[in-house]
Write a protein that holds these residues in place. Structure first.
Motif, PDB file in Angstrom:
ATOM      1  N   PHE A 166     -14.937  -0.036 -16.249  1.00  0.00           N
ATOM      2  CA  PHE A 166     -14.907   0.204 -15.057  1.00  0.00           C
ATOM      3  C   PHE A 166     -13.429   0.781 -14.754  1.00  0.00           C
ATOM      4  O   PHE A 166     -13.702   1.217 -13.105  1.00  0.00           O
ATOM      5  CB  PHE A 166     -15.281  -0.897 -14.275  1.00  0.00           C
ATOM      6  N   THR A 167     -12.361   0.773 -15.100  1.00  0.00           N
ATOM      7  CA  THR A 167     -11.057   1.157 -14.690  1.00  0.00           C
ATOM      8  C   THR A 167     -11.215   2.498 -13.869  1.00  0.00           C
ATOM      9  O   THR A 167     -10.731   2.706 -13.052  1.00  0.00           O
ATOM     10  CB  THR A 167      -9.973   1.056 -15.940  1.00  0.00           C
ATOM     11  N   ALA A 168     -11.637   3.488 -14.697  1.00  0.00           N
ATOM     12  CA  ALA A 168     -11.502   4.902 -14.167  1.00  0.00           C
ATOM     13  C   ALA A 168     -12.299   5.037 -12.628  1.00  0.00           C
ATOM     14  O   ALA A 168     -11.919   5.472 -11.881  1.00  0.00           O
ATOM     15  CB  ALA A 168     -12.042   5.843 -15.209  1.00  0.00           C
ATOM     16  N   GLN A 169     -13.446   4.326 -12.769  1.00  0.00           N
ATOM     17  CA  GLN A 169     -14.417   4.138 -11.496  1.00  0.00           C
ATOM     18  C   GLN A 169     -13.657   3.702 -10.377  1.00  0.00           C
ATOM     19  O   GLN A 169     -13.678   3.722  -9.525  1.00  0.00           O
ATOM     20  CB  GLN A 169     -15.695   3.779 -11.791  1.00  0.00           C
ATOM     21  N   ALA A 170     -13.190   2.473 -10.849  1.00  0.00           N
ATOM     22  CA  ALA A 170     -12.293   1.605  -9.840  1.00  0.00           C
ATOM     23  C   ALA A 170     -11.078   2.492  -9.196  1.00  0.00           C
ATOM     24  O   ALA A 170     -10.916   2.248  -8.133  1.00  0.00           O
ATOM     25  CB  ALA A 170     -12.000   0.257 -10.707  1.00  0.00           C
ATOM     26  N   GLU A 171     -10.423   3.007 -10.038  1.00  0.00           N
ATOM     27  CA  GLU A 171      -9.403   3.594  -9.632  1.00  0.00           C
ATOM     28  C   GLU A 171      -9.713   4.805  -8.672  1.00  0.00           C
ATOM     29  O   GLU A 171      -9.007   5.123  -7.768  1.00  0.00           O
ATOM     30  CB  GLU A 171      -8.278   4.417 -10.881  1.00  0.00           C
ATOM     31  N   ARG A 172     -10.674   5.516  -8.962  1.00  0.00           N
ATOM     32  CA  ARG A 172     -11.089   6.562  -7.994  1.00  0.00           C
ATOM     33  C   ARG A 172     -11.613   6.132  -6.665  1.00  0.00           C
ATOM     34  O   ARG A 172     -11.248   6.575  -5.857  1.00  0.00           O
ATOM     35  CB  ARG A 172     -12.493   7.378  -8.541  1.00  0.00           C
ATOM     36  N   ARG A 173     -12.237   4.687  -6.799  1.00  0.00           N
ATOM     37  CA  ARG A 173     -12.625   4.081  -5.598  1.00  0.00           C
ATOM     38  C   ARG A 173     -11.597   3.829  -4.535  1.00  0.00           C
ATOM     39  O   ARG A 173     -11.664   3.917  -3.446  1.00  0.00           O
ATOM     40  CB  ARG A 173     -13.803   2.963  -5.965  1.00  0.00           C
ATOM     41  N   VAL A 174     -10.605   2.997  -5.459  1.00  0.00           N
ATOM     42  CA  VAL A 174      -9.347   2.674  -4.723  1.00  0.00           C
ATOM     43  C   VAL A 174      -8.696   3.779  -3.992  1.00  0.00           C
ATOM     44  O   VAL A 174      -8.311   4.034  -2.743  1.00  0.00           O
ATOM     45  CB  VAL A 174      -8.251   1.870  -5.742  1.00  0.00           C
ATOM     46  N   ARG A 175      -8.497   4.988  -4.915  1.00  0.00           N
ATOM     47  CA  ARG A 175      -7.926   6.166  -4.349  1.00  0.00           C
ATOM     48  C   ARG A 175      -8.432   6.912  -3.233  1.00  0.00           C
ATOM     49  O   ARG A 175      -7.918   7.023  -2.142  1.00  0.00           O
ATOM     50  CB  ARG A 175      -7.680   7.021  -5.498  1.00  0.00           C
ATOM     51  N   LEU A 176     -10.046   6.956  -3.261  1.00  0.00           N
ATOM     52  CA  LEU A 176     -10.582   7.628  -2.253  1.00  0.00           C
ATOM     53  C   LEU A 176     -10.476   6.669  -0.999  1.00  0.00           C
ATOM     54  O   LEU A 176     -10.459   7.150   0.050  1.00  0.00           O
ATOM     55  CB  LEU A 176     -12.174   7.458  -2.467  1.00  0.00           C
ATOM     56  N   GLY A 177     -10.640   5.406  -1.247  1.00  0.00           N
ATOM     57  CA  GLY A 177     -10.497   4.483  -0.063  1.00  0.00           C
ATOM     58  C   GLY A 177      -9.316   4.716   0.680  1.00  0.00           C
ATOM     59  O   GLY A 177      -9.340   4.699   1.889  1.00  0.00           O
ATOM     60  N   LEU A 178      -8.055   4.565   0.074  1.00  0.00           N
ATOM     61  CA  LEU A 178      -6.868   5.063   0.602  1.00  0.00           C
ATOM     62  C   LEU A 178      -6.766   6.188   1.227  1.00  0.00           C
ATOM     63  O   LEU A 178      -6.167   6.350   2.498  1.00  0.00           O
ATOM     64  CB  LEU A 178      -5.738   4.577  -0.279  1.00  0.00           C
TER      65      LEU A 178
ATOM     66  N   PHE B 249       0.800  -1.119  -0.120  1.00  0.00           N
ATOM     67  CA  PHE B 249      -0.078  -0.021   0.075  1.00  0.00           C
ATOM     68  C   PHE B 249       0.812   0.979  -0.066  1.00  0.00           C
ATOM     69  O   PHE B 249       2.040   1.349   0.637  1.00  0.00           O
ATOM     70  CB  PHE B 249      -0.831  -0.125   1.119  1.00  0.00           C
ATOM     71  N   PRO B 250       0.420   2.312  -0.687  1.00  0.00           N
ATOM     72  CA  PRO B 250       1.315   3.562  -0.777  1.00  0.00           C
ATOM     73  C   PRO B 250       1.486   4.403   0.533  1.00  0.00           C
ATOM     74  O   PRO B 250       0.375   4.243   1.394  1.00  0.00           O
ATOM     75  CB  PRO B 250       0.587   4.072  -2.030  1.00  0.00           C
ATOM     76  N   GLU B 251       2.122   5.371   0.340  1.00  0.00           N
ATOM     77  CA  GLU B 251       2.122   6.392   1.369  1.00  0.00           C
ATOM     78  C   GLU B 251       1.360   7.393   0.773  1.00  0.00           C
ATOM     79  O   GLU B 251       1.286   7.869  -0.317  1.00  0.00           O
ATOM     80  CB  GLU B 251       3.701   6.926   1.732  1.00  0.00           C
TER      81      GLU B 251
ATOM     82  N   LEU C 275      -6.840   9.292   6.521  1.00  0.00           N
ATOM     83  CA  LEU C 275      -7.247  10.452   7.335  1.00  0.00           C
ATOM     84  C   LEU C 275      -8.076   9.972   8.501  1.00  0.00           C
ATOM     85  O   LEU C 275      -7.875  10.551   9.518  1.00  0.00           O
ATOM     86  CB  LEU C 275      -8.426  11.107   6.500  1.00  0.00           C
ATOM     87  N   VAL C 276      -8.752   8.789   8.587  1.00  0.00           N
ATOM     88  CA  VAL C 276      -9.362   8.079   9.654  1.00  0.00           C
ATOM     89  C   VAL C 276      -8.166   7.724  10.681  1.00  0.00           C
ATOM     90  O   VAL C 276      -8.325   7.980  11.982  1.00  0.00           O
ATOM     91  CB  VAL C 276     -10.120   6.920   9.102  1.00  0.00           C
ATOM     92  N   ARG C 277      -7.032   7.154  10.254  1.00  0.00           N
ATOM     93  CA  ARG C 277      -6.015   6.815  10.904  1.00  0.00           C
ATOM     94  C   ARG C 277      -5.262   7.971  11.631  1.00  0.00           C
ATOM     95  O   ARG C 277      -5.060   7.871  12.725  1.00  0.00           O
ATOM     96  CB  ARG C 277      -4.865   5.756  10.209  1.00  0.00           C
ATOM     97  N   ALA C 278      -5.082   8.828  10.797  1.00  0.00           N
ATOM     98  CA  ALA C 278      -4.385   9.946  11.478  1.00  0.00           C
ATOM     99  C   ALA C 278      -4.971  10.805  12.324  1.00  0.00           C
ATOM    100  O   ALA C 278      -4.517  11.428  13.205  1.00  0.00           O
ATOM    101  CB  ALA C 278      -3.728  11.031  10.194  1.00  0.00           C
TER     102      ALA C 278
END
Length: 438
Positions: free
Chosen positions: A342-354, A112-114, A359-362
């Motif tokens: 679905f690639t663009a939508q999937a990328e947004r979902r993954v990005r947003l989830g991370l 997982f990315p920083e 934000l929740v962790r910090a």
């Protein structure tokens, strides 16, 4: 043990794993002995099958199973020791040239990315507000009246008008030939309700019982009937029955028919106000949450794990197939659906989830038990027996996980709105609800 992690790409890593051959062999032997105690084979009593026969029949599958288990355990241990947050499943291949008595494997995987989130005080967000006005309540009452309208035959010689219910026979032809779905007898519809195409309604409007008319009708290019879409037909319609609508009075009788014990009109308006307030609150939350998430994505910097995006694409394809199946499409579970859709939508979902997770962790924005309880009770409040709905939610971990996700998103939304530059915009009730004014 010392773990060497090799960086291949931005998020791609490689670890080499080694396992003693004896460890694999001993585990295979142990599992085959256990299997021999229960396996049933023709010509042998249960538990009396020779080990050589058991090994010949099941040795390969047990060997494969043990290898998977042991390599998986070794990878998990190595990733934990290296403090890696692994995204997706590793690709594991056997490596040649291992020392004698050992097996070696290369595990290639993503981490997982920083996630870097810029200063949220510079984020600009438009926050919408709306209220339920008297006109919205009036329109809702009109809808309730229409749902309970009755019809009575109009006097002979009266003409069809908007709001009337008509019964007609009709037949349409294209180039002089009948077409599928172009003919009906005793067909009922409400004039002005938009059930029929505009030219059809215009032809019927003003007709009297017993009268027939012919008229041209152009099917829209996007008409659901593909055989006639974009074509022009000639129709003949005959009016057989004409009924006028009667809407019930807004009185105690109507209120009680709607299930309100207190049969006053004021009680009805208060009940409608309560329901519309709840719907407005949910729509405002959704709109404002979307604005916050858009701002978060724009303020975040991160690389996306390809494996996470691929997994999300797969989930979306399965969701699309399930939707097709629900609509009655044959062999929907085998429908060829390109992942690129679905690639663009999937990328947004993954990005947003991370980004949300970071934000929740910090900022300690995880859902608290009292928040979960309040959210469930709020949702249950619109049902006749709220306590049963509350129990229904708490009885299923998956349902509670969905509630938790919503509460976390609400926490994130409030957190971001408290820091960002906010521009408030007031929407009319109809604009918020996506309706046109009456």
């Amino acid at each position: 043990m010392a773990v060497t992690v090799e960086t291949l790409e931005k998020l791609e890593r490689k670890i080499t794993l080694t396992l003693p051959v004896d460890t694999i062999k001993n585990e295979v032997d142990a599992r085959l002995k256990k299997l021999a105690r229960t396996v049933k084979m023709d010509g042998f009593r249960p538990g009396k099958v020779p080990m050589s026969v058991v090994a010949q029949r099941y040795g390969y599958s047990v060997q494969y199973e043990v290898m998977n288990d042991k390599v998986g355990e070794a990878f998990s241990q190595a990733a934990n020791e290296a403090k890696l947050r692994v995204a997706g499943q590793p690709r594991i291949t056997e490596k040649e040239g291992a020392p004698e008595g050992e097996l070696a494997f290369d595990a290639v995987f993503e981490v997982f990315p920083e996630v870097k989130i810029a200063d949220l005080t510079s984020a600009e967000i438009e926050r919408v507000t709306a209220t339920v006005d008297a006109a919205a309540i009036d329109r809702t009452i009109e809808i309730l009246r229409k749902q309970r309208r009755t019809f009575a035959q109009k006097a002979l010689g009266e003409a069809a008008a908007d709001g009337d219910r008509v019964t007609v026979d009709f037949e349409g032809k294209i180039d002089g030939e009948p077409f599928a779905g172009g003919k009906a007898d005793d067909y009922q519809f409400l004039v002005g309700d938009g059930q029929m195409l505009k030219e059809f309604e215009e032809a019927v409007r003003g007709m009297k019982v017993g009268e027939s008319r012919t008229f041209p009708l152009s099917f829209p290019a996007d008409y659901h009937g593909k055989d006639v879409a974009g074509k022009q037909a000639d129709f003949m319609v005959t009016l057989k029955k004409l009924e006028a609508a009667h809407l019930p009075e807004v009185n105690e009788q109507l209120v009680k028919s709607l299930g309100l014990a207190e049969g006053s009109v004021d009680a009805l308006r208060a009940d409608i106000q309560k329901n519309l307030d709840r719907e407005v609150k949910h729509r405002l939350q959704a709109r404002n949450k979307q604005a916050v998430m858009d701002a978060l994505v724009s303020k975040a910097e991160l690389d996306l794990p390809k494996s996470s995006v691929a997994a999300e694409v797969d989930r979306m394809i399965e969701g699309a197939r399930a939707d097709l199946k629900q609509r009655g499409i044959k062999d929907a579970d085998k429908a060829p659906i390109p992942g690129e859709l679905f690639t663009a939508q999937a990328e947004r979902r993954v990005r947003l989830g991370l980004v949300v997770a970071e934000l929740v962790r910090a900022n300690s924005l995880a859902a608290k038990p009292e928040q979960l309880k309040a959210h469930v009770e709020e949702m249950a409040g619109s049902y006749e027996k709220p306590e049963e709905v509350v129990r229904w939610y708490y009885s299923d971990n998956r349902r509670m996980a969905e509630v938790e996700a919503v509460v976390i998103e609400n926490n994130v939304t409030e957190f971001v709105l408290a820091q960002a530059k906010i521009t408030d915009k007031t929407l009319g009730f109809d604009e918020l609800m996506g309706q046109q004014g009456a």
